[in-house]
Motif scaffolding. Structure first.
Motif, PDB file in Angstrom:
ATOM      1  N   GLY A 115      -0.433  -0.449 -12.071  1.00  0.00           N
ATOM      2  CA  GLY A 115      -0.611   0.892 -12.612  1.00  0.00           C
ATOM      3  C   GLY A 115      -1.259   0.789 -13.977  1.00  0.00           C
ATOM      4  O   GLY A 115      -0.853  -0.037 -14.793  1.00  0.00           O
ATOM      5  N   ASN A 116      -2.274   1.616 -14.233  1.00  0.00           N
ATOM      6  CA  ASN A 116      -3.001   1.498 -15.498  1.00  0.00           C
ATOM      7  C   ASN A 116      -2.433   2.373 -16.614  1.00  0.00           C
ATOM      8  O   ASN A 116      -2.977   2.402 -17.706  1.00  0.00           O
ATOM      9  CB  ASN A 116      -4.486   1.804 -15.289  1.00  0.00           C
ATOM     10  CG  ASN A 116      -4.759   3.249 -14.920  1.00  0.00           C
ATOM     11  OD1 ASN A 116      -3.851   4.073 -14.829  1.00  0.00           O
ATOM     12  ND2 ASN A 116      -6.021   3.557 -14.690  1.00  0.00           N
TER      13      ASN A 116
ATOM     14  N   GLY B 156      -2.178   7.043 -14.540  1.00  0.00           N
ATOM     15  CA  GLY B 156      -1.979   7.665 -13.238  1.00  0.00           C
ATOM     16  C   GLY B 156      -2.589   6.916 -12.075  1.00  0.00           C
ATOM     17  O   GLY B 156      -2.265   7.182 -10.928  1.00  0.00           O
ATOM     18  N   LYS B 157      -3.478   5.980 -12.325  1.00  0.00           N
ATOM     19  CA  LYS B 157      -4.111   5.213 -11.250  1.00  0.00           C
ATOM     20  C   LYS B 157      -3.213   4.042 -10.871  1.00  0.00           C
ATOM     21  O   LYS B 157      -2.818   3.243 -11.718  1.00  0.00           O
ATOM     22  CB  LYS B 157      -5.485   4.705 -11.710  1.00  0.00           C
ATOM     23  CG  LYS B 157      -6.185   3.828 -10.717  1.00  0.00           C
ATOM     24  CD  LYS B 157      -6.676   4.614  -9.533  1.00  0.00           C
ATOM     25  CE  LYS B 157      -7.470   3.705  -8.604  1.00  0.00           C
ATOM     26  NZ  LYS B 157      -7.450   4.150  -7.246  1.00  0.00           N
ATOM     27  N   VAL B 158      -2.886   3.944  -9.577  1.00  0.00           N
ATOM     28  CA  VAL B 158      -2.050   2.856  -9.068  1.00  0.00           C
ATOM     29  C   VAL B 158      -2.771   2.251  -7.872  1.00  0.00           C
ATOM     30  O   VAL B 158      -3.260   2.973  -7.010  1.00  0.00           O
ATOM     31  CB  VAL B 158      -0.655   3.363  -8.633  1.00  0.00           C
ATOM     32  CG1 VAL B 158       0.208   2.216  -8.139  1.00  0.00           C
ATOM     33  CG2 VAL B 158       0.035   4.092  -9.779  1.00  0.00           C
ATOM     34  N   GLU B 159      -2.845   0.923  -7.830  1.00  0.00           N
ATOM     35  CA  GLU B 159      -3.517   0.271  -6.713  1.00  0.00           C
ATOM     36  C   GLU B 159      -2.735  -0.937  -6.236  1.00  0.00           C
ATOM     37  O   GLU B 159      -1.967  -1.535  -6.979  1.00  0.00           O
ATOM     38  CB  GLU B 159      -4.943  -0.123  -7.083  1.00  0.00           C
ATOM     39  CG  GLU B 159      -5.049  -1.111  -8.215  1.00  0.00           C
ATOM     40  CD  GLU B 159      -6.484  -1.416  -8.593  1.00  0.00           C
ATOM     41  OE1 GLU B 159      -7.361  -1.398  -7.713  1.00  0.00           O
ATOM     42  OE2 GLU B 159      -6.725  -1.682  -9.772  1.00  0.00           O
TER      43      GLU B 159
ATOM     44  N   GLU C 248       1.519   6.500  -7.103  1.00  0.00           N
ATOM     45  CA  GLU C 248       0.393   7.288  -7.608  1.00  0.00           C
ATOM     46  C   GLU C 248       0.584   8.773  -7.320  1.00  0.00           C
ATOM     47  O   GLU C 248       0.432   9.615  -8.212  1.00  0.00           O
ATOM     48  CB  GLU C 248      -0.918   6.796  -6.997  1.00  0.00           C
ATOM     49  CG  GLU C 248      -2.131   7.529  -7.559  1.00  0.00           C
ATOM     50  CD  GLU C 248      -3.432   6.883  -7.144  1.00  0.00           C
ATOM     51  OE1 GLU C 248      -3.972   6.103  -7.949  1.00  0.00           O
ATOM     52  OE2 GLU C 248      -3.892   7.161  -6.020  1.00  0.00           O
ATOM     53  N   ASN C 249       0.932   9.106  -6.094  1.00  0.00           N
ATOM     54  CA  ASN C 249       1.091  10.517  -5.744  1.00  0.00           C
ATOM     55  C   ASN C 249       2.319  11.140  -6.386  1.00  0.00           C
ATOM     56  O   ASN C 249       2.291  12.304  -6.775  1.00  0.00           O
ATOM     57  CB  ASN C 249       1.109  10.683  -4.227  1.00  0.00           C
ATOM     58  CG  ASN C 249      -0.273  10.506  -3.659  1.00  0.00           C
ATOM     59  OD1 ASN C 249      -1.149  11.306  -3.918  1.00  0.00           O
ATOM     60  ND2 ASN C 249      -0.482   9.427  -2.932  1.00  0.00           N
TER      61      ASN C 249
ATOM     62  N   MET D  59       1.335  11.887  -9.942  1.00  0.00           N
ATOM     63  CA  MET D  59       0.472  13.072 -10.040  1.00  0.00           C
ATOM     64  C   MET D  59       1.268  14.357  -9.851  1.00  0.00           C
ATOM     65  O   MET D  59       1.067  15.330 -10.576  1.00  0.00           O
ATOM     66  CB  MET D  59      -0.656  12.994  -9.005  1.00  0.00           C
ATOM     67  CG  MET D  59      -1.731  11.994  -9.365  1.00  0.00           C
ATOM     68  SD  MET D  59      -3.202  12.072  -8.313  1.00  0.00           S
ATOM     69  CE  MET D  59      -2.533  11.677  -6.716  1.00  0.00           C
TER      70      MET D  59
ATOM     71  N   SER E 195       0.976   0.294 -18.973  1.00  0.00           N
ATOM     72  CA  SER E 195       0.559  -0.222 -17.678  1.00  0.00           C
ATOM     73  C   SER E 195       1.759  -0.950 -17.073  1.00  0.00           C
ATOM     74  O   SER E 195       2.696  -1.314 -17.775  1.00  0.00           O
ATOM     75  CB  SER E 195      -0.620  -1.177 -17.842  1.00  0.00           C
ATOM     76  OG  SER E 195      -0.251  -2.265 -18.658  1.00  0.00           O
TER      77      SER E 195
ATOM     78  N   GLN F 204       0.829  -1.208   0.000  1.00  0.00           N
ATOM     79  CA  GLN F 204       0.000   0.000   0.000  1.00  0.00           C
ATOM     80  C   GLN F 204       0.863   1.258   0.000  1.00  0.00           C
ATOM     81  O   GLN F 204       0.542   2.238  -0.670  1.00  0.00           O
ATOM     82  CB  GLN F 204      -0.951  -0.006   1.196  1.00  0.00           C
ATOM     83  CG  GLN F 204      -2.045  -1.035   1.060  1.00  0.00           C
ATOM     84  CD  GLN F 204      -2.873  -1.196   2.325  1.00  0.00           C
ATOM     85  OE1 GLN F 204      -2.513  -0.726   3.402  1.00  0.00           O
ATOM     86  NE2 GLN F 204      -3.996  -1.889   2.199  1.00  0.00           N
TER      87      GLN F 204
END
Length: 157
Positions: free
Chosen positions: A143-144, A147-150, A48-49, A52, A127, A41
């Motif tokens: 990561g897609n 910018g989205k990372v999970e 992600e941050n 951004m 990705s 996490q």
């Protein structure tokens, strides 16, 4: 008449106290699964941050990792990648010894350990997937490319 404790009574108290202390110690030690989840996490949050903020600042950002450590990189105006050393958020990190970086892939293709994974959407729409391992447990950071990372915990190796 004064009566003291017998040796047997003292031993029983010591055994009970030892058992209680060991139970408390086991409760306080984090499990391998919780350590892995926390590191996964944390890495997803940083990726992600960081992505951004690099997009907002107009500088490309990348990530690389080997073993149990990783770091972030910035691309200079001349096109060279330089390590980020002194940043409150993106400084080099070492994970607990039990957590290791596993397979890293970009656009479905495995990349070599230590290779850069570009996180800035304006440079790449690739990705990526970073696997973290701890004993027989695996967690993935996905990561897609936009910018989205999970973080996805509980994968099988």
């Amino acid at each position: 008449m004064m009566r003291g404790f017998t040796l047997l009574e003292m031993l029983v108290v010591l055994v009970v106290a030892s058992i209680m202390l060991s139970m408390v110690t086991l409760k306080l030690m984090p499990s391998a699964q919780s350590v892995l989840r926390e590191e996964s996490q944390r890495l997803a949050f940083l990726m992600e941050n960081g992505g951004m903020s690099s997009q907002a600042g107009g500088q490309a950002l990348a990530w690389s990792g080997t073993g149990n450590s990783y770091r972030f990189w910035l691309r200079t105006r001349e096109g060279e990648w330089v390590r980020i050393e002194r940043d409150n958020l993106l400084h080099p990190r070492t994970m607990p010894e039990s957590v290791r970086i596993g397979e890293v892939s970009s656009n479905g293709r495995r990349i070599e350990p230590g290779a850069l994974v570009v996180l800035s959407p304006e440079l790449s729409t690739k990705s990526f997937r970073v696997s973290l391992r701890s004993s027989e447990l695996t967690s993935s950071i996905l990561g897609n490319g936009l910018g989205k990372v999970e973080s996805i915990s509980g994968d099988t190796p």
